[in-house]
Design a protein around this motif. Structure first.
Motif, mmCIF file in Angstrom:
data_model
loop_
_atom_site.group_PDB
_atom_site.id
_atom_site.type_symbol
_atom_site.label_atom_id
_atom_site.label_comp_id
_atom_site.label_asym_id
_atom_site.label_seq_id
_atom_site.Cartn_x
_atom_site.Cartn_y
_atom_site.Cartn_z
ATOM 1 N N ALA A 1 0.698 -1.243 0.172
ATOM 2 C CA ALA A 1 0.063 -0.092 -0.018
ATOM 3 C C ALA A 1 0.760 1.398 -0.020
ATOM 4 O O ALA A 1 0.498 2.275 -0.615
ATOM 5 C CB ALA A 1 -1.039 0.040 1.238
ATOM 6 N N MET A 2 2.077 1.264 0.471
ATOM 7 C CA MET A 2 2.783 2.534 0.695
ATOM 8 C C MET A 2 4.109 2.489 0.204
ATOM 9 O O MET A 2 4.374 3.457 -0.668
ATOM 10 C CB MET A 2 3.013 2.794 2.310
ATOM 11 C CG MET A 2 3.832 3.982 2.682
ATOM 12 S SD MET A 2 4.095 4.521 4.245
ATOM 13 C CE MET A 2 4.881 3.087 5.054
ATOM 14 N N MET A 3 4.764 1.429 0.359
ATOM 15 C CA MET A 3 6.108 1.423 -0.182
ATOM 16 C C MET A 3 6.259 1.374 -1.732
ATOM 17 O O MET A 3 7.093 1.940 -2.477
ATOM 18 C CB MET A 3 7.122 0.334 0.315
ATOM 19 C CG MET A 3 6.940 0.323 1.902
ATOM 20 S SD MET A 3 7.652 2.170 2.629
ATOM 21 C CE MET A 3 9.168 2.110 2.147
ATOM 22 N N GLN A 4 5.487 0.479 -2.332
ATOM 23 C CA GLN A 4 5.382 0.468 -3.750
ATOM 24 C C GLN A 4 4.843 1.599 -4.423
ATOM 25 O O GLN A 4 5.379 1.900 -5.530
ATOM 26 C CB GLN A 4 4.729 -1.010 -4.219
ATOM 27 C CG GLN A 4 5.331 -2.312 -3.495
ATOM 28 C CD GLN A 4 4.448 -3.469 -4.145
ATOM 29 O OE1 GLN A 4 3.304 -3.362 -5.075
ATOM 30 N NE2 GLN A 4 4.882 -4.758 -3.855
ATOM 31 N N LYS A 5 3.832 2.260 -3.610
ATOM 32 C CA LYS A 5 3.279 3.468 -4.396
ATOM 33 C C LYS A 5 4.576 4.735 -4.302
ATOM 34 O O LYS A 5 4.606 5.194 -5.211
ATOM 35 C CB LYS A 5 2.110 4.101 -3.866
ATOM 36 C CG LYS A 5 0.876 3.306 -3.657
ATOM 37 C CD LYS A 5 -0.154 3.838 -3.012
ATOM 38 C CE LYS A 5 -1.458 2.775 -3.149
ATOM 39 N NZ LYS A 5 -2.564 3.237 -2.466
ATOM 40 N N MET A 6 5.273 4.515 -3.429
ATOM 41 C CA MET A 6 6.489 5.595 -3.357
ATOM 42 C C MET A 6 7.485 5.151 -4.266
ATOM 43 O O MET A 6 7.922 6.089 -4.977
ATOM 44 C CB MET A 6 6.787 5.620 -1.852
ATOM 45 C CG MET A 6 6.124 6.033 -0.738
ATOM 46 S SD MET A 6 6.554 5.800 1.166
ATOM 47 C CE MET A 6 8.304 6.759 0.928
ATOM 48 N N GLN A 7 7.838 3.918 -4.252
ATOM 49 C CA GLN A 7 8.811 3.580 -5.354
ATOM 50 C C GLN A 7 8.422 3.801 -6.930
ATOM 51 O O GLN A 7 8.795 4.385 -7.716
ATOM 52 C CB GLN A 7 9.162 2.111 -5.325
ATOM 53 C CG GLN A 7 10.276 1.691 -6.127
ATOM 54 C CD GLN A 7 11.543 2.318 -5.690
ATOM 55 O OE1 GLN A 7 12.090 2.229 -4.629
ATOM 56 N NE2 GLN A 7 12.089 3.155 -6.597
ATOM 57 N N SER A 8 6.847 3.755 -7.291
ATOM 58 C CA SER A 8 6.394 4.035 -8.420
ATOM 59 C C SER A 8 6.296 5.463 -8.676
ATOM 60 O O SER A 8 6.544 5.861 -9.870
ATOM 61 C CB SER A 8 4.823 3.499 -8.357
ATOM 62 O OG SER A 8 4.518 4.054 -9.739
ATOM 63 N N ILE A 9 6.275 6.302 -7.763
ATOM 64 C CA ILE A 9 6.475 7.959 -7.821
ATOM 65 C C ILE A 9 7.827 8.071 -8.156
ATOM 66 O O ILE A 9 7.966 8.887 -9.011
ATOM 67 C CB ILE A 9 5.842 8.505 -6.428
ATOM 68 C CG1 ILE A 9 4.288 8.326 -6.444
ATOM 69 C CG2 ILE A 9 6.197 10.263 -6.487
ATOM 70 C CD1 ILE A 9 3.911 8.806 -4.975
#
Length: 415
Positions: A17-25
């Motif tokens: 929910a958080m780390m993958q979204k941050m990495q995508s950004i």
């Protein structure tokens, strides 16, 4: 399964929910600008990191980027990990230095207080400690019965009064009994009616006074049990309970069933209260001591690094034995062929010794003794002499007189 493996598994939803979204950004940006920081901050807030904590992380991130001259967005994740590690600080364990030590468990109904107490009893009992439980939640119906079931499972004693009685009197009797029985730990269950804050405050204050009087000089832990699935609502509960009790640590339950694991950082950063225990499953041994460093590693998925460290601790001998047990005979022969001569000689000597029975080895050794070789030689020599041809008579020697036929037949001389 160790703490890292369990916390890594428990934080799977949070990472998604958080780390993958941050990495995508970060992957979508080619340069570091204000738009990047705003999107990261928004992602943290949406992931229940909390507004205050998310804003602080991004502010510190801006400073680090400027101080170190970072230009590549791919390096941002390492900086975020560094900031969160600094926020979490050093881990703090339960203070059980005195005898008895007191653990008062507080929290709203449904957060997992009774289950947490049961798991603590089980773990302490397995460590050889003498545990006594005080059933001071006399307000909620069936609370005493539920707690008694857990204490029976763990095999520990319980002090209880009738439903509706004064909780402080239960605490008084429990501490008195613990001192008399030379107990190691007293665990106090409390009511969780947060909706009536004044009554709760008065009740907790009264119990604290009893503990200070009856358990003077003892280590007292006040653990607040929070349900991780409630997200920022758990942080709000912590703030309210912190007003009425001197909370020394957090027990975070149901972390394996939520994508809101970021509240661990929020609680530590905003309230300054360390997370001391964490629940990552429903089994009785799934209540673990919280490790800040492992939490950050699991959050940023450094599983390969931990595996390398664990493998480095294994000895070379253990690795060789494991390979030998799992290998096929053909593979072992291949290893022997590829080995150095000295290694082959060592293996051969050990193998021969292992394959022969002790009796066979002794027999071979006895047959090789020098004394026996000499005896055999002495027995063979007479036989060899008989087989040798007769030597010719010397020239000067007188001829022997032949015996008569009568003498040869009857062994007597003729008259």
């Amino acid at each position: 399964m160790g703490f890292f493996s369990k916390i890594k598994e428990g934080l799977q939803k949070t990472r998604n929910a958080m780390m993958q979204k941050m990495q995508s950004i970060l992957n979508s940006f080619t340069k570091i600008d204000e738009d990047l920081f705003e999107q990261l901050e928004e992602t943290m807030i949406m992931s229940d990191m909390g507004v205050e904590t998310s804003v602080e992380i991004c502010e510190r991130l801006r400073k680090l980027v400027k101080e170190r001259g970072v230009k590549n967005p791919a390096e941002i994740m390492n900086l975020i990990e560094e900031i969160i590690s600094d926020m979490m600080g050093e881990e703090t364990e339960l203070n059980l230095s005195t005898k008895p030590a007191v653990i008062m468990v507080i929290g709203v109904n449904g957060a997992g207080k009774t289950t947490t107490i049961g798991k603590l009893c089980y773990q302490f009992k397995n460590e050889g400690k003498n545990v006594l439980v005080a059933a001071a939640d006399t307000f909620r119906a069936a609370a005493i019965d539920q707690l008694e079931v857990w204490t029976q499972r763990a095999g520990v004693a319980i002090v209880k009064h009738a439903e509706g009685s004064d909780p402080a009197s239960v605490v008084y009797d429990a501490v008195t009994a613990a001192i008399a029985r030379n107990c190691d730990i007293v665990i106090v269950d409390t009511a969780g009616r947060l909706q009536n804050k004044k009554n709760l405050m008065d009740e907790l204050a009264k119990m604290n006074r009893i503990l200070q009087q009856r358990a003077e000089g003892c280590a007292i832990e006040t653990l607040l049990v929070l349900d991780a699935t409630t997200g920022q609502n758990a942080v709000s509960q912590a703030k309210l309970f912190n007003e009425v009790a001197n909370i020394t640590g957090i027990v975070l339950t149901k972390l394996d069933g939520t994508a809101k694991g970021g509240i661990v950082v929020s609680i530590k950063n905003e309230l300054g209260i360390p997370v001391k225990l964490v629940g990552v499953g429903e089994k009785i041994d799934d209540l673990q001591k919280f490790n800040n460093a492992d939490f950050v590693k699991a959050l940023f998925d450094h599983s390969s690094d931990v595996e390398i460290e664990e493998n480095a601790e294994e000895s070379e001998l253990e690795k060789i034995e494991a390979v030998a047990e799992e290998s096929e005979p053909e593979e072992i022969e291949t290893v022997i062929e590829e080995s150095e001569p000295e290694e082959i000689e060592t293996v051969t000597e050990e193998t021969v010794t292992e394959e022969f029975e002790p009796e066979e080895i002794e027999t071979v050794a006895e047959e090789s003794e020098p004394q026996e070789a000499e005896l055999i030689t002495e027995e063979i020599q007479p036989i060899m002499k008989e087989l040798e041809p007769e030597s010719e008579p010397e020239e000067n020697s007188a001829p022997k007189k032949k015996k008569s036929l009568f003498s040869r037949l009857f062994g007597k001389k003729e008259d």
